[in-house]
Design an enzyme around this catalytic site. Structure first.
Site, PDB file in Angstrom:
ATOM      1  N   ASP A  22      -1.121   4.881  -6.409  1.00  0.00           N
ATOM      2  CA  ASP A  22       0.294   4.567  -6.156  1.00  0.00           C
ATOM      3  C   ASP A  22       1.217   5.615  -6.753  1.00  0.00           C
ATOM      4  O   ASP A  22       2.337   5.799  -6.272  1.00  0.00           O
ATOM      5  CB  ASP A  22       0.619   3.183  -6.706  1.00  0.00           C
ATOM      6  CG  ASP A  22      -0.039   2.125  -5.840  1.00  0.00           C
ATOM      7  OD1 ASP A  22      -1.207   1.797  -6.104  1.00  0.00           O
ATOM      8  OD2 ASP A  22       0.604   1.683  -4.855  1.00  0.00           O
ATOM      9  N   GLY A  57       0.855  -1.183   0.000  1.00  0.00           N
ATOM     10  CA  GLY A  57       0.000   0.000   0.000  1.00  0.00           C
ATOM     11  C   GLY A  57       0.886   1.225   0.000  1.00  0.00           C
ATOM     12  O   GLY A  57       1.878   1.300   0.735  1.00  0.00           O
TER      13      GLY A  57
HETATM   14  O1  MRU Z   1       0.354  -3.993  -4.667  1.00  0.00           O
HETATM   15  P1  MRU Z   1      -0.237  -3.228  -3.520  1.00  0.00           P
HETATM   16  O2  MRU Z   1      -1.121  -4.061  -2.661  1.00  0.00           O
HETATM   17  O3  MRU Z   1       0.824  -2.491  -2.746  1.00  0.00           O
HETATM   18  O4  MRU Z   1      -1.163  -2.127  -4.208  1.00  0.00           O
HETATM   19  C1  MRU Z   1      -1.844  -1.208  -3.401  1.00  0.00           C
HETATM   20  C2  MRU Z   1      -2.739  -0.296  -4.147  1.00  0.00           C
HETATM   21  O5  MRU Z   1      -2.794  -0.311  -5.352  1.00  0.00           O
HETATM   22  C3  MRU Z   1      -3.503   0.728  -3.352  1.00  0.00           C
HETATM   23  O6  MRU Z   1      -4.712   1.012  -3.973  1.00  0.00           O
HETATM   24  C4  MRU Z   1      -2.672   2.007  -3.271  1.00  0.00           C
HETATM   25  O7  MRU Z   1      -1.374   1.720  -2.810  1.00  0.00           O
HETATM   26  C5  MRU Z   1      -3.262   3.042  -2.398  1.00  0.00           C
HETATM   27  S1  MRU Z   1      -3.214   2.570  -0.669  1.00  0.00           S
HETATM   28  C6  MRU Z   1      -3.036   3.946   0.313  1.00  0.00           C
END
Ligand code: MRU
Length: 333
Positions: free
Chosen positions: A226, A45
């Site tokens: 992200d 995240g």
């Molecule tokens: O691969 P991940 O689980 O790290 O991806 C996370 C996401 O895509 C979330 O939607 C994003 O990081 C926003 S969380 C504050």
């Protein structure tokens, strides 16, 4: 219980790969250990990764002091290592840069910066939650993707923080959590958080979301990010852009909730965002069991880019940024 914290000169994370079946904590004392856990998504995240980046530099500095090595060199090496652990979430490199900037002032300054990144995350999320809820006032049925809650940050979360705030103002009728193939952050983590918060929710397979939206069952879509390019194009967990397309067709708001740190000044547009490609085994297998026929291959982009013209607004801790679909519900600046 925090997804990531700093205790006794070590990083403590909850191993998110085991949730919701088991809550186990990992104590990480070396930057290399942190990189391994970032790459297997034990900590994940965007906002949690920003904190992890800063704490990774702090680990390097603290271990160097213990072993009598040069602190600045060690902080630089840790920053280089940790910032490259995953490429898409810009918060990771942002967090390492913040901590590294204080390295010339010594180890205690690096640790203090890492703790301030952690604490700023909590404050930012609270502000995003309130502002996003004001923007989406009246929405009773919302859909979200991936996990953007307390597990993806330190506390509260971004899109899930908005949803929680909306619910506290006026109980929501339904939260739809897209399951988020291949690693099921929606089905495992978001559903777990929604259950803890006693919010009405249903998990839907990613492919069901567009149909639900077009059938009129959803009032608004809210997701995290992200990396947000200067143009407003937004990278988020793979599957997000399909929800944006459906929301545009249905005429409902599609809102991105993210801190200012996710806006990448050095990334002009979506085409410039590096998209992490993960191991194809994540797609070929479900819960560790291969489901694809022998010899089948897969592509596994972990993120996709939603063009700015499909987004109603980006909500940060400081402002609402209206984008291409601002006709669908931007009411507050
Ligand atoms: O691969 P991940 O689980 O790290 O991806 C996370 C996401 O895509 C979330 O939607 C994003 O990081 C926003 S969380 C504050």
């Amino acid at each position: 219980m925090r997804a990531i914290d700093w205790q006794d000169d070590a990083v403590v994370i909850i191993d998110q790969t085991l949730l919701p079946a088991r809550a186990e904590f990992l104590v990480l004392r070396q930057p290399e250990q942190l990189v391994t856990q970032i790459q297997r998504l034990a900590v994940r995240g965007a906002m949690a990764l920003g904190v992890a980046g800063a704490m990774g530099v702090a680990l390097g500095a603290v271990r160097a002091r213990e072993q009598g090595r040069d602190v600045l060199d060690a902080a630089r090496a840790a920053a280089a290592l940790v910032s490259r652990a995953r490429p898409t979430a810009v918060n990771l490199a942002w967090g390492t840069a913040r901590a590294l900037a204080s390295a010339p002032d010594g180890v205690d300054a690096v640790v203090a910066t890492a703790l301030s990144v952690r604490d700023a995350d909590i404050a930012a999320n609270r502000a995003i939650g309130a502002r996003g809820a004001a923007l989406l006032r009246g929405a009773r049925r919302v859909l979200t993707h991936c996990n953007t809650g307390a597990l993806a940050s330190v506390e509260v979360g971004t899109a899930l923080g908005v949803i929680g705030h909306l619910h506290r103002q006026d109980p929501l009728e339904m939260v739809f959590a897209a399951e988020t193939r291949p690693l099921l952050q929606g089905a495992r983590l978001t559903a777990w958080e929604l259950g803890q918060a006693r919010m009405p929710h249903r998990i839907v397979v990613d492919g069901a979301a567009a149909g639900l939206i077009l059938s009129g069952a959803v009032d608004a879509v809210v997701v995290g990010a992200d990396r947000i390019a200067v143009s407003g194009d937004t990278a988020n967990k793979v599957g997000t852009v399909a929800h944006a397309l459906a929301a545009a067709r249905a005429g409902i708001p599609f809102v991105v909730a993210a801190p200012e740190a996710t806006i990448a000044g050095d990334t002009p547009s979506g085409a410039d965002i590096p998209i992490e490609e993960r191991d194809e085994q994540e797609v070929l297998c479900v819960a560790g069991h291969r489901v694809a026929p022998p010899g089948a291959r897969a592509r596994n982009p972990a993120f996709d880019v939603t063009p700015a013209d499909l987004i109603t607004a980006i909500v940060t801790e400081r402002r609402v940024i209206p984008l291409g679909r601002s006709d669908t519900g931007v009411s507050a600046a």
